[in-house]
Design an enzyme around this catalytic site. Structure first.
Site, PDB file in Angstrom:
ATOM      1  N   CYS A  43      45.439  28.328   4.002  1.00 16.11           N
ATOM      2  CA  CYS A  43      46.907  27.321   5.032  1.00 16.11           C
ATOM      3  C   CYS A  43      46.964  25.892   4.985  1.00 16.11           C
ATOM      4  CB  CYS A  43      46.861  27.692   6.486  1.00 16.11           C
ATOM      5  SG  CYS A  43      48.228  26.948   7.245  1.00 16.11           S
ATOM      6  N   ASP A  45      47.381  23.677   7.215  1.00 19.87           N
ATOM      7  CA  ASP A  45      46.714  23.274   7.835  1.00 19.87           C
ATOM      8  C   ASP A  45      45.536  21.508   8.254  1.00 19.87           C
ATOM      9  OD1 ASP A  45      45.631  22.864  11.074  1.00 19.87           O
ATOM     10  OD2 ASP A  45      47.506  24.486  11.604  1.00 19.87           O
ATOM     11  N   ARG A  47      43.795  21.448  10.120  1.00 19.36           N
ATOM     12  CA  ARG A  47      42.326  21.669  11.056  1.00 19.36           C
ATOM     13  C   ARG A  47      41.161  23.284  10.119  1.00 19.36           C
ATOM     14  NH1 ARG A  47      45.174  24.137  16.063  1.00 19.36           N
ATOM     15  NH2 ARG A  47      46.461  25.190  13.763  1.00 19.36           N
ATOM     16  N   HIS A  99      44.056  31.258   9.535  1.00 21.22           N
ATOM     17  CA  HIS A  99      43.019  31.214  10.471  1.00 21.22           C
ATOM     18  C   HIS A  99      44.011  30.878  11.993  1.00 21.22           C
ATOM     19  CE1 HIS A  99      46.094  27.792  11.504  1.00 21.22           C
ATOM     20  NE2 HIS A  99      46.547  28.010  10.181  1.00 21.22           N
ATOM     21  N   CYS A 102      47.679  29.745  13.970  1.00 19.73           N
ATOM     22  CA  CYS A 102      48.523  29.403  12.706  1.00 19.73           C
ATOM     23  C   CYS A 102      49.479  29.141  13.136  1.00 19.73           C
ATOM     24  CB  CYS A 102      48.583  30.092  11.544  1.00 19.73           C
ATOM     25  SG  CYS A 102      49.491  29.260   9.948  1.00 19.73           S
TER      26      CYS A 102
HETATM   27 CO    CO Z   1      48.216  28.332   8.856  1.00 18.69          CO
END
Ligand code: CO
Length: 202
Positions: A43, A45, A47, A99, A102
């Site tokens: 992803c 993302d 993080r 994750h 998400c």
């Molecule tokens: Co995500």
């Protein structure tokens, strides 16, 4: 937190100095070519920084990231990355890593927002629909959310296995091996979902 624009370049200078201090040939070796053993599909993302939580160095992981770590069969971007990684780089492992928490998966659990992102989230909605009975058995919303993250990873692993270049390589070379992972933002831990498939029936 909050990384200033100026700090980025200062950090880069420090990183270069650090790498050279531990290995003066670090960058000239990198320059030669790449031999990553891993294709990582994860992803976008911020993080979920693959190379950092894997402890990987430059040259070790070929990376593709998008919202909710998807491998849609119509996505030329993901498919080109997979083709190159398998056909040219001959990676040993392909990882699809989702994750918990998400945002993409969460959006797919909610009603359509009439947003340009709806078609992208629809692919995760489809995974939810296909697994509706299992998800409905979970009373807790958080648990349902986590399970959909896992189911999405497994669905995307299966999409990777549908690619001809992947099937051919497994049949001819016995690799790459497919893995489904979930990164747990809460603990920083990596979970191997132990994705099951039969390499002999591919
Ligand atoms: Co995500």
């Amino acid at each position: 937190m909050g990384l200033t624009y100026k700090q980025v370049f200062e950090n880069n200078r420090l990183w270069v100095a650090e790498k050279k201090a531990s290995d003066s040939d670090f960058f000239s070796k990198l320059e030669e070519e790449q031999h990553p053993d891993y294709l990582y599909i994860g992803c976008s993302d911020s993080r979920v920084p693959a190379e950092i939580f894997m402890g990987a160095q430059p040259g070790e992981v070929f990376v593709h990231r998008n919202i909710a770590n998807q491998v849609a069969l119509s996505d030329q971007n993901a498919l080109s990355v997979i083709h190159f990684a398998v056909d040219q780089l001959r990676v040993k492992h392909i990882v699809v890593c989702g994750h918990y928490m998400c945002g993409g998966v969460q959006a797919a659990m909610e009603r359509k927002q009439d947003s340009p992102l709806d078609p992208w989230f629809d692919q995760v909605r489809e995974v939810a629909e296909l697994n509706r009975l299992e998800l409905e058995r979970l009373n807790d919303v958080g648990e349902r959310f986590r399970r959909l993250v896992e189911l999405n990873v497994e669905a995307q692993c299966r999409n990777v296995l549908k690619r001809e270049v992947v099937k051919e390589s497994i049949r001819n070379n016995g690799s790459p091996t497919l893995h489904g992972w979930v990164f747990d933002i809460h603990s920083g831990g990596l979970i191997d979902l132990d994705f099951q498939y039969d390499p002999d029936s591919i």
